[in-house]
Write a protein that holds these residues in place. Sequence first.
Motif, short mmCIF file in Angstrom:
data_model
loop_
_atom_site.label_atom_id
_atom_site.label_comp_id
_atom_site.label_asym_id
_atom_site.label_seq_id
_atom_site.Cartn_x
_atom_site.Cartn_y
_atom_site.Cartn_z
N ASN A 113 44.31 41.01 31.46
CA ASN A 113 43.12 40.22 31.13
C ASN A 113 42.49 39.64 32.39
N TYR A 116 40.59 42.34 34.19
CA TYR A 116 39.31 42.67 33.55
C TYR A 116 38.27 41.57 33.73
N PHE A 117 38.65 40.33 33.42
CA PHE A 117 37.69 39.24 33.42
C PHE A 117 37.48 38.61 34.80
#
Length: 140
Positions: A113, A116-117
């Motif tokens: 995560n 990705y972010f």
Amino acid sequence: MSTPNKYLPLIGRILIGAPFIMSGLGKLTSYEATVGYIASVGLPLAGLGFAIAVLMEAGGGALLLLGYRTRLVAPLMALFTLATAIFFHHNFADQNQMIHFLKNIMLVGGLLNIAYFGAGPVSLDSAAGRQALGPQGKHA
């Protein structure tokens, strides 16, 4: 991202990065035991494995905590953590090993995560102009 929420990625990075740092620094005080454990599972070049573990845990954890190059660091740490789960925590007959395996898998999810972010607004990446993705998956 609203002002209070802008700190959530930082808190997440601290909660994931700090235990990695502690584990990596702890290995520095237990070289023989760590190398012996690496060798005991049949991995070659246990000394090199020790160096990689310290680098990934202490170094990667620190970079993650600071939010520096997170899109590069987080997937590398996820791969390291997955390999650690597979090689060191695969005896599912032992409940403790199963817990460690699942903990590592959860960490992989959190690291992916972050990959990705991005690091979020309170980070060195943000200060350097490396864009993070917002909650809708668009560049913030």
